[in-house]
Design a protein around this motif. Structure first.
Motif, mmCIF file in Angstrom:
data_model
loop_
_atom_site.group_PDB
_atom_site.id
_atom_site.type_symbol
_atom_site.label_atom_id
_atom_site.label_comp_id
_atom_site.label_asym_id
_atom_site.label_seq_id
_atom_site.Cartn_x
_atom_site.Cartn_y
_atom_site.Cartn_z
ATOM 1 N N HIS A 1 42.168 48.084 40.411
ATOM 2 C CA HIS A 1 42.737 49.166 41.204
ATOM 3 C C HIS A 1 41.655 49.935 41.958
ATOM 4 N N ARG A 2 40.463 50.031 41.342
ATOM 5 C CA ARG A 2 39.401 50.843 41.947
ATOM 6 C C ARG A 2 38.950 50.299 43.296
ATOM 7 N N HIS A 3 39.101 48.995 43.496
ATOM 8 C CA HIS A 3 38.720 48.434 44.790
ATOM 9 C C HIS A 3 39.941 47.968 45.573
ATOM 10 N N CYS A 4 41.107 48.411 45.139
ATOM 11 C CA CYS A 4 42.326 47.914 45.770
ATOM 12 C C CYS A 4 42.493 48.501 47.167
ATOM 13 N N VAL A 5 42.887 47.660 48.095
ATOM 14 C CA VAL A 5 43.105 48.137 49.462
ATOM 15 C C VAL A 5 44.299 49.083 49.547
ATOM 16 N N ARG A 6 45.132 49.105 48.518
ATOM 17 C CA ARG A 6 46.286 50.021 48.522
ATOM 18 C C ARG A 6 46.039 51.261 47.664
ATOM 19 N N GLY A 7 44.823 51.358 47.121
ATOM 20 C CA GLY A 7 44.521 52.448 46.198
ATOM 21 C C GLY A 7 44.768 53.812 46.798
ATOM 22 N N ALA A 8 44.479 53.942 48.096
ATOM 23 C CA ALA A 8 44.625 55.253 48.722
ATOM 24 C C ALA A 8 46.090 55.684 48.816
ATOM 25 N N CYS B 1 51.319 51.320 47.663
ATOM 26 C CA CYS B 1 50.851 50.964 46.321
ATOM 27 C C CYS B 1 51.982 50.296 45.525
ATOM 28 N N LEU B 2 51.609 49.254 44.753
ATOM 29 C CA LEU B 2 52.622 48.403 44.116
ATOM 30 C C LEU B 2 52.965 48.796 42.684
ATOM 31 N N VAL B 3 52.389 49.886 42.199
ATOM 32 C CA VAL B 3 52.537 50.219 40.791
ATOM 33 C C VAL B 3 54.000 50.279 40.345
ATOM 34 N N GLU B 4 54.843 50.841 41.198
ATOM 35 C CA GLU B 4 56.234 51.005 40.765
ATOM 36 C C GLU B 4 57.062 49.737 40.889
ATOM 37 N N ILE B 5 56.495 48.687 41.488
ATOM 38 C CA ILE B 5 57.215 47.416 41.445
ATOM 39 C C ILE B 5 56.490 46.428 40.525
ATOM 40 N N GLY C 1 47.460 46.934 37.963
ATOM 41 C CA GLY C 1 46.081 47.008 38.451
ATOM 42 C C GLY C 1 45.229 48.143 37.903
ATOM 43 N N PRO C 2 45.761 49.373 37.740
ATOM 44 C CA PRO C 2 44.911 50.475 37.280
ATOM 45 C C PRO C 2 44.312 50.273 35.890
ATOM 46 N N VAL C 3 44.857 49.307 35.109
ATOM 47 C CA VAL C 3 44.328 49.141 33.749
ATOM 48 C C VAL C 3 43.863 47.703 33.496
ATOM 49 N N VAL C 4 43.529 46.992 34.574
ATOM 50 C CA VAL C 4 43.151 45.587 34.429
ATOM 51 C C VAL C 4 41.750 45.341 34.995
ATOM 52 N N ASN C 5 40.918 44.669 34.200
ATOM 53 C CA ASN C 5 39.564 44.348 34.655
ATOM 54 C C ASN C 5 39.582 43.083 35.506
ATOM 55 N N CYS C 6 39.258 43.255 36.775
ATOM 56 C CA CYS C 6 39.311 42.114 37.694
ATOM 57 C C CYS C 6 38.672 42.554 39.000
ATOM 58 N N ASN C 7 38.213 41.610 39.807
ATOM 59 C CA ASN C 7 37.595 41.989 41.083
ATOM 60 C C ASN C 7 38.240 41.319 42.291
ATOM 61 N N ASN D 1 36.957 32.553 49.729
ATOM 62 C CA ASN D 1 36.240 32.897 50.957
ATOM 63 C C ASN D 1 36.613 34.307 51.451
ATOM 64 N N HIS D 2 36.785 35.214 50.511
ATOM 65 C CA HIS D 2 37.129 36.617 50.803
ATOM 66 C C HIS D 2 38.493 36.787 51.473
ATOM 67 N N VAL D 3 39.336 35.779 51.406
ATOM 68 C CA VAL D 3 40.692 35.892 51.942
ATOM 69 C C VAL D 3 41.645 36.066 50.752
ATOM 70 N N GLY D 4 42.758 36.732 50.977
ATOM 71 C CA GLY D 4 43.767 36.894 49.936
ATOM 72 C C GLY D 4 43.383 37.949 48.920
ATOM 73 N N GLY D 5 43.821 37.759 47.691
ATOM 74 C CA GLY D 5 43.709 38.794 46.663
ATOM 75 C C GLY D 5 45.111 39.340 46.440
ATOM 76 N N CYS D 6 45.527 39.415 45.169
ATOM 77 C CA CYS D 6 46.943 39.657 44.882
ATOM 78 C C CYS D 6 47.506 40.872 45.610
ATOM 79 N N MET D 7 46.972 42.057 45.276
ATOM 80 C CA MET D 7 47.562 43.276 45.824
ATOM 81 C C MET D 7 47.323 43.377 47.329
ATOM 82 N N ASN D 8 46.231 42.782 47.796
ATOM 83 C CA ASN D 8 45.946 42.820 49.231
ATOM 84 C C ASN D 8 47.118 42.279 50.039
#
Lengths: 634, 473
Positions: free
Chosen positions: B282-289, B305-309, B313-319, B327-334
């Motif tokens: 969540h800390r680096h999430c593009v939807r964090g703001a 932000c997807l928290v309510e669906i 992310g806010p409690v999961v260790n992942c980058n 290749n820096h494309v994609g990412g779940c929440m992105n």
């Protein structure tokens, strides 16, 4: 009338019913297909040969590499006559995904069943969403269906080159050809490639050098293009394998104009590459056939195929079983069954009710009887149908006569059918039911593919239903399927732009909280008719009081890797290996590499992770009993 | 029948792997390679021999003591997704690792069933040498997929997951060798034991509730006391699938350290590469703001932000939100995919049912809705001001054909912006009135109402436009 073996007939309005006067219509003795040779006869023949030749050599090849997952193949080879006399296909791994899913919330199925396979890593999640949304009655909005198609054509864009260049390609590369058929190498050096204009290689030898693992240009380029297509997939689904944006009733992807534009920008460069790929895999069979006609027998088997169809048309798909024949026939790849080269049906209900799975030779216990006598349309259903099947694993010692694999034995109309990406070409070409498109045309005997210009000029290519069916044609078909799938992707991308322009941006039927309420009282049966890199894929689910009470996955490699059925008919791998001549050159038996068998097996693109009923394996047991009389051991 | 008794010493703290070997006993028979010949090896050379001429490093590029490292890849209950993820990695790529194509990187001789040229007993030759202690270089083992409870399968005479056959049965009969057995035999001599993917690191989906196979992780199997020959416990690179680059980078970082020029990579208390898994996704999430503004997606596909669906992310260790999937494309929440915690030891059973709001998020989303109700309007207010050229403020005129008049929307807001600008410039040294000696003033354009007529078009402005409500004093 598509059923020859099952006692199923149709009334005037096309509804199926059981033929009267048969007391136990689905008994395994009642509907007995024709079998050329029984196991007993085959064993007797081998014993006779062994006696005559007097020398037996045991070899275990385990694992068979360069396939996805684990597979074992037990073969008996007669090196003198250059024949494989016996073949048993074994899947040595079980993981139990179906068992894990039973008793869970239907919302868990999509992402849990996805983990059945990480090679075709998006197809199970999609298939599961189709099965679940049918049971729950959730029709996706148009953009949801189109977004799924975009992800799944991108997935094919990764899958086909991965197979052709990383898995199968090395068997046609310079080091392998020089080692196993050295007489072909000088010929390859002088053989001018007809496809030079498209792929840029002057001679077959140059292609073979380029297929060499890691150092070869085609190998490395193929790997790079799998990455490009994976980028397209993750634009919509977040990651690959195992997508993260699918839900029953649609997708959860946020689709913006940038999403579509980025997809478009990547798709453009694929068309140049696709032309090159087709030309390479057109030239390889021509070269081998010209060098030795017998290469046409490598991996040969009758043209018996089934496919569920793939990629729905957003105007047709409504997630109901009741209308599945209508929306099925409007898919971008037509569903159907081909028996002895003839298209016998394109109806999904026929495919569904003719489908049975047996566990006679598999490490599972039999289940007793079925819950359902009919499908939701009152068509008759076998007790061996997935909606009636139970997964009851039981690890046991391997016995070639009894149980020897974790794969089950799927049959359609009790016939041995084959699944593959190429089955889409066969059925779509013959059926001529393709949605209207500028890019693809089905002629009844071929598929015309019009490839837009990229850096190379636009081209029209044509895939013809082949005269022979073997390992080389499977690979050629896969190369054409690559461009076919990318053209479907282009057609769907244009649909996505159109929907966006109309403001139809909704991607899922329900919100998360509506879904939460909806599943509480869910009740029903569903089936996902979908596809994988290797063809046919179905998930069957039964949901009661909001809970999954049965879940059955049938994958293409389960169909192809299946063991003997109750009537002694060998599975497709087994049959194809037994039809394969041994054409490699050796001066003594210790030089026997079994490359012809390996080309056969790899031409199916085995993907074993999900084969064993959402159980998987890796590594291959090849037990080779070598009936050898070529002198070196004497 | 197998039993779970402990070894001869009667100790109770023997690992499951050690107990498993107690049941199986030692091995001393091997394939007869003279007899097997080239079977399954269509090039008559193996992958290592094929690549050696191009992959072997000279003294200039070696940079350290290692010329090569063997890597044995095993599949427990795996879907091959980790292998697929690794083929997608590019920093460094699989090809480059195998070809030793980076300075200082020893070439990796990978024994991988999906990639190798050779198959069958010829593929297993190096495995046998490693067990015998006859390999010509250090080796690491990599496990993809869960470890199973093979004792349970042996009770009915079978197995769950085999990886080849060896003549280790009674009287030298060939028998299936499970992934567990390879791992148990090779881990003690390995320079490192690496678990890739959530199945191997934490058991993953095969170990979910209701599973029939007793699936578990590599750490569960090798036990707390396991150390590699280099003194390292099990290294864990989780994810379902893992990001390919997370794995390849971790391997490269370990190798650079072993070569003597990279720093010792830091691992966290669960053996994860700390620099990759130290933050929540969540800390680096593009939807964090959106979260801090209290804006949440209601429908699937919404941009917020997807928290309510159903996002954890806010409690999961992942980058994955910062690194992307490939290749820096994609990412779940992105792209709109809610996090289901696939990198976590609690996956999947602590995250199901999927697509449902995590109950704990109610507290924080309520708090951020309150805060957001203040922050969000303020930000829009400033954003509106910043979307105008200074010139437009002076002229009260936005020459855009795209929209209706975008001049200052009222005296009160204008006064606010003026105050804001004053605050912003309180310590701006550019406002001090000492002479700017080096500057040629006659060519200088200032955004100042008095000087405005000097600007192009400035003198021709209609009278009424010159006097706008927000003209700075």
């Amino acid at each position: 009338m598509c059923f020859k073996t099952l006692p199923v007939e149709f009334d005037d309005s096309g509804n199926a019913r059981l033929r009267g006067g048969i007391p136990d219509p689905y008994s395994v003795t009642t509907a007995r297909p024709e079998v050329n040779m029984t196991e007993a006869e085959r064993t007797a023949q081998i014993e006779q040969l062994v006696k005559r030749n007097g020398h037996i050599k045991d070899l275990n090849m385990d694992p068979v590499t360069r396939i996805a997952g684990a597979m074992a193949l037990h073969v008996t080879a007669d090196l003198q006559d250059g024949r494989y006399l016996q073949a048993h296909s074994q899947a040595p791994l079980f993981r139990g995904y179906e068992v894990i899913l039973m008793g869970r919330d239907p919302r868990d199925a999509t992402y849990i069943s996805s983990r059945a396979c990480g090679v075709c890593g998006g197809v199970h999640a999609h298939c599961s969403a189709y099965a679940t949304e049918m049971a729950l009655g959730l029709e996706p909005p148009p953009m949801g269906t189109v977004a799924r198609n975009l992800a799944e054509t991108a997935e094919m864009g990764y899958d086909n080159p991965l197979h052709l260049y990383l898995l199968a390609g090395p068997d046609y590369s310079e080091p392998v050809v020089k080692a196993t058929n050295p007489e072909l190498w000088p010929k390859a050096q002088s053989w001018r490639c007809p496809g030079e204009k498209h792929h840029g290689f002057k001679t077959m030898a140059e292609i073979m050098t380029a297929l060499t693992p890691l150092t070869g240009e085609l190998y490395r380029e193929g790997l790079q293009f799998t990455r490009l297509s994976r980028e397209m997939f993750v634009l919509l689904q977040g990651k690959y394998p195992h997508p993260q944006a699918i839900v029953p009733g649609g997708v959860t992807s946020t689709i913006t104009l940038q999403t579509l534009n980025e997809y478009h920008a990547r798709l453009g460069s694929i068309f140049d590459y696709a032309q090159r790929m087709m030309a390479v895999w057109d030239d390889i069979p021509e070269f081998f056939y010209e060098a030795d006609e017998r290469f046409k027998e490598v991996g040969a088997r009758p043209v018996n195929m089934i496919d569920t169809g793939y990629w729905d048309h957003y105007e047709a798909y409504d997630a109901t079983y009741e209308n599945c024949n209508e929306w099925g026939e409007r898919r971008w790849s037509t569903p159907g069954a081909i028996i002895d080269g003839e298209l016998v049906t394109t109806r999904l209900t026929d495919l569904n009710i003719g489908f049975e799975e047996f566990v006679e030779h598999s490490y599972y216990d039999e289940w007793d009887g079925g819950r359902y006598g009919t499908d939701p349309l009152d068509n008759p259903l076998s007790p061996y149908h997935p909606w009636n099947k139970r997964t009851l694993p039981k690890p046991e010692p391997k016995s070639w006569k009894d149980k020897y694999t974790w794969a089950a034995t799927p049959r359609w109309d009790r016939q041995v059918v084959e699944a593959g990406a190429y089955a889409r070409l066969f059925i779509t070409a013959k059926a001529q039911k393709l949605p209207e498109s500028d890019f693809i045309e089905a002629t009844g005997h071929s598929l015309k593919l019009r490839i837009p210009k990229g850096r190379t000029p636009e081209t029209e290519v044509e895939w013809h239903v082949p005269d022979v069916w073997n390992a080389f044609e499977r690979n050629r078909g896969r190369a054409y399927h690559y461009v076919f799938s990318q053209l479907v992707g282009l057609a769907n991308l244009l649909d996505a732009y159109k929907l966006m322009e109309r403001g139809e941006k909704k991607v899922a039927r329900l919100t998360a909280s509506e879904l939460d309420t909806h599943v509480q009282r869910a009740e029903g049966r569903g089936v996902g008719f979908w596809g994988a890199g290797r063809g046919w894929l179905t998930h069957h689910t039964v949901i009661e009081q909001g809970k999954i009470v049965n879940y059955q996955i049938c994958t293409p490699s389960t169909i192809n890797a299946s063991p003997r059925d109750p009537w002694d008919q060998p599975g497709p791998y087994e049959e194809a290996v037994m039809n394969t001549p041994i054409l490699e050159k050796m001066s003594d038996p210790s030089q026997f590499t079994s490359v012809d068998m390996l080309r056969t097996i790899r031409s199916f693109d085995p993907c074993m992770p999900c084969t064993t009923h959402a159980s998987t394996g890796r590594g291959t047991v090849v037990r080779e009993v070598n009936t050898c009389s070529c002198g070196a051991d004497g | 029948m197998a039993s779970r008794t402990n070894g001869d010493d009667g100790k109770l703290d023997r690992s499951l792997a050690e107990q498993f070997l107690d049941v199986l006993g030692p091995v001393d028979r091997w394939h007869d390679h003279e007899h097997i010949g080239d079977f399954g090896s269509p090039a008559r050379v193996d992958m290592e021999q094929l690549l050696e001429p191009v992959a072997k490093a000279g003294p200039v590029s070696r940079l350290g003591p290692l010329e090569k490292v063997h890597a044995f890849w095993f599949a427990g209950m795996s879907c091959d997704g980790c292998s697929v993820a690794v083929t997608g990695a590019e920093k460094p790529s699989l090809e480059d690792l195998l070809m030793g194509a980076h300075p200082g990187l020893p070439r990796i001789v990978l024994h991988h069933p999906v990639l190798d040229l050779e198959g069958g007993p010829n593929f297993l030759r190096a495995h046998e040498r490693a067990i015998k202690g006859e390999l010509d270089a250090p080796y690491v083992i990599i496990l993809e997929g869960s470890i199973t409870d093979e004792n349970k399968a042996m009770e009915t005479g079978g197995f769950w997951a085999s990886n080849g056959e060896e003549p280790w049965g009674k009287d030298g009969v060939e028998r299936a060798v499970t992934a567990n057995e390879w791992v148990a035999r090779l881990a003690p001599g390995a320079a490192a034991s690496i678990a890739i993917g959530t199945c191997a690191t934490w058991g993953g989906i095969p170990s979910a509730q209701g599973n029939p196979t007793g699936a578990m992780s590599l750490m569960d199997f090798l036990g707390k006391d396991y150390r590699s020959t280099f003194g390292v416990p099990v290294v864990n690179v989780p994810g379902c699938p893992p990001i390919g680059d997370n794995f390849n980078e971790t391997v490269a970082a370990i190798l650079y350290f072993l070569q003597g020029f990279g720093p010792l990579p830091e691992f966290d208390e669960l053996g994860r590469p700390a620099w990759l898994f130290g933050e929540t996704v969540h800390r680096h999430c593009v939807r964090g703001a959106y979260y801090e503004e209290g804006a949440y997606a209601e429908e699937f596909g919404d941009p917020e932000c997807l928290v309510e669906i159903g996002c954890w992310g806010p409690v999961v260790n992942c980058n994955i939100t910062s690194r992307g999937a490939i290749n820096h494309v994609g990412g779940c929440m992105n792209v709109g995919g809610a996090c289901i915690g696939c990198t976590m030891p609690g996956f999947p059973d602590k995250f199901t049912p999927f697509h449902k709001t995590p109950p704990g998020s109610r507290v924080s989303t309520t708090a951020s809705r309150l805060l957001g109700s203040v922050i969000k309007p303020l930000r829009m207010y400033s954003n509106e001001h910043l979307n105008r050229e200074v010139r437009w403020d002076i002229h009260g005129d936005v020459p855009s054909g795209w929209a209706s008049e975008k001049s200052e929307p009222g005296a009160l807001r204008g006064a606010g912006h003026k105050l804001y600008d004053k605050l912003r410039r309180t310590t701006d040294t550019g406002r001090q009135d000492n002479e700017t000696w080096g500057k040629r003033t006659e060519w200088t354009q200032a955004r100042d109402p008095e000087l405005e007529p000097q600007l192009p078009r400035g003198g021709e402005l209609p009278e009424e436009r010159e006097v706008s409500s927000q003209e700075p004093g």
